[in-house]
Design a protein around this motif. Structure first.
Motif, PDB file in Angstrom:
ATOM      1  N   UNK A  60       0.814  -1.223   0.000  1.00 28.93           N
ATOM      2  CA  UNK A  60       0.000   0.000   0.000  1.00 28.93           C
ATOM      3  C   UNK A  60       0.843   1.267   0.000  1.00 28.93           C
ATOM      4  N   UNK A  61       2.060   1.170   0.521  1.00 24.34           N
ATOM      5  CA  UNK A  61       2.917   2.355   0.558  1.00 24.34           C
ATOM      6  C   UNK A  61       2.885   3.097   1.872  1.00 24.34           C
ATOM      7  N   UNK A  62       2.121   2.605   2.833  1.00 30.10           N
ATOM      8  CA  UNK A  62       2.155   3.227   4.157  1.00 30.10           C
ATOM      9  C   UNK A  62       2.998   2.356   5.079  1.00 30.10           C
ATOM     10  N   UNK A  63       3.700   3.014   5.987  1.00 28.20           N
ATOM     11  CA  UNK A  63       4.588   2.277   6.866  1.00 28.20           C
ATOM     12  C   UNK A  63       4.895   3.053   8.129  1.00 28.20           C
ATOM     13  N   UNK A  88      15.938   5.932   6.652  1.00 31.37           N
ATOM     14  CA  UNK A  88      15.006   5.210   7.529  1.00 31.37           C
ATOM     15  C   UNK A  88      14.818   3.774   7.073  1.00 31.37           C
ATOM     16  N   UNK A  89      14.628   2.905   8.043  1.00 34.36           N
ATOM     17  CA  UNK A  89      14.211   1.522   7.817  1.00 34.36           C
ATOM     18  C   UNK A  89      12.730   1.493   8.192  1.00 34.36           C
ATOM     19  N   UNK A  90      11.886   1.241   7.193  1.00 32.18           N
ATOM     20  CA  UNK A  90      10.439   1.357   7.369  1.00 32.18           C
ATOM     21  C   UNK A  90       9.788  -0.017   7.326  1.00 32.18           C
ATOM     22  N   UNK A  91       8.991  -0.309   8.341  1.00 32.77           N
ATOM     23  CA  UNK A  91       8.178  -1.519   8.380  1.00 32.77           C
ATOM     24  C   UNK A  91       6.857  -1.216   7.682  1.00 32.77           C
ATOM     25  N   UNK A  92       6.520  -2.022   6.676  1.00 34.34           N
ATOM     26  CA  UNK A  92       5.301  -1.751   5.910  1.00 34.34           C
ATOM     27  C   UNK A  92       4.063  -2.096   6.734  1.00 34.34           C
ATOM     28  N   UNK A  93       3.058  -1.256   6.668  1.00 31.71           N
ATOM     29  CA  UNK A  93       1.854  -1.478   7.474  1.00 31.71           C
ATOM     30  C   UNK A  93       1.126  -2.749   7.059  1.00 31.71           C
ATOM     31  N   UNK A  94       1.091  -3.047   5.748  1.00 29.99           N
ATOM     32  CA  UNK A  94       0.362  -4.244   5.305  1.00 29.99           C
ATOM     33  C   UNK A  94       1.220  -5.509   5.330  1.00 29.99           C
ATOM     34  N   UNK A 115       8.694   4.919  15.133  1.00 33.77           N
ATOM     35  CA  UNK A 115       7.255   4.814  15.347  1.00 33.77           C
ATOM     36  C   UNK A 115       6.439   5.795  14.533  1.00 33.77           C
ATOM     37  N   UNK A 116       7.099   6.764  13.883  1.00 32.67           N
ATOM     38  CA  UNK A 116       6.340   7.716  13.074  1.00 32.67           C
ATOM     39  C   UNK A 116       5.805   7.044  11.813  1.00 32.67           C
ATOM     40  N   UNK A 117       4.639   7.510  11.392  1.00 32.50           N
ATOM     41  CA  UNK A 117       4.024   7.019  10.166  1.00 32.50           C
ATOM     42  C   UNK A 117       4.638   7.737   8.962  1.00 32.50           C
ATOM     43  N   UNK A 118       4.870   6.964   7.910  1.00 28.56           N
ATOM     44  CA  UNK A 118       5.408   7.512   6.671  1.00 28.56           C
ATOM     45  C   UNK A 118       4.612   6.953   5.499  1.00 28.56           C
ATOM     46  N   UNK A 119       4.775   7.608   4.374  1.00 30.12           N
ATOM     47  CA  UNK A 119       4.124   7.185   3.139  1.00 30.12           C
ATOM     48  C   UNK A 119       5.166   7.202   2.034  1.00 30.12           C
ATOM     49  N   UNK A 120       5.115   6.224   1.153  1.00 31.48           N
ATOM     50  CA  UNK A 120       6.085   6.169   0.063  1.00 31.48           C
ATOM     51  C   UNK A 120       5.847   7.312  -0.909  1.00 31.48           C
ATOM     52  N   UNK A 121       6.931   7.783  -1.491  1.00 27.25           N
ATOM     53  CA  UNK A 121       6.882   8.735  -2.587  1.00 27.25           C
ATOM     54  C   UNK A 121       7.967   8.291  -3.564  1.00 27.25           C
ATOM     55  N   UNK A 122       7.839   8.655  -4.812  1.00 27.22           N
ATOM     56  CA  UNK A 122       8.787   8.150  -5.807  1.00 27.22           C
ATOM     57  C   UNK A 122       9.596   9.299  -6.389  1.00 27.22           C
ATOM     58  N   UNK A 123      10.897   9.185  -6.229  1.00 25.07           N
ATOM     59  CA  UNK A 123      11.820  10.200  -6.703  1.00 25.07           C
ATOM     60  C   UNK A 123      12.230   9.852  -8.138  1.00 25.07           C
TER      61      UNK A 123
END
Ligand code: ZN
Length: 142
Positions: A60-63, A88-94, A115-123
């Motif tokens: 989903x892109x949220x983590x 950052x090392x991001x754990x995916x929410x799904x 613990x902060x929420x992040x969302x993927x973006x594409x560079x």
């Protein structure tokens, strides 16, 4: 968009295993076509059954930030004008067992926390070594 890291900084070498991840503009995780195991980063063989056949699974892109570092001293002269920046090392929410590394764009490094929420973006980056246009998965604070 200019790159978060300097244009001279290395880009990933694209192969058939990681092309979806770095070029599709979707957060694609490698899924074993034989046993269904999900793994990241992309590898040549499944870590569970050693199959070399994969299909992609779109996340989903949220983590959530699992861990992070902030280089304050440039590990290369190329990065001298970029520090401090956030990796950052991001754990995916799904798929929480899957963790994806990226920069956290447009964030004050002092405001980033586990613990902060992040969302993927594409560079969007033109790869000078190929004709390919890369869409590098990065992160933004939610
Ligand atoms: Zn497998």
């Amino acid at each position: 968009m200019s790159r978060y890291l300097p244009a001279e900084w290395a880009l990933p070498a694209i192969d058939k295993f990681n092309a979806d991840f770095f070029t599709s503009g979707r957060l694609m995780i490698q899924e074993c076509a034989s046993c269904g195991h999900l793994q990241h980063p992309p590898e040549e063989a499944c870590g569970e059954c050693q199959s070399m056949e994969f299909k992609g699974r779109e996340a989903s892109g949220s983590g959530t930030i699992y861990s992070y570092i902030i280089p304050h001293h440039a590990p290369s002269p190329i990065l001298a004008d970029r520090v401090p920046y956030v990796i950052a090392l991001v754990s995916l929410d799904d798929y929480p067992q899957i963790r994806v590394i990226g920069n956290v764009l447009n964030a004050d490094p002092d405001k980033v926390a586990i613990g902060q929420k992040v969302r993927v973006t594409f560079e969007k980056v033109d790869d000078p070594h190929s004709e390919a246009e890369l869409l590098l998965p990065q992160w933004e604070l939610v």
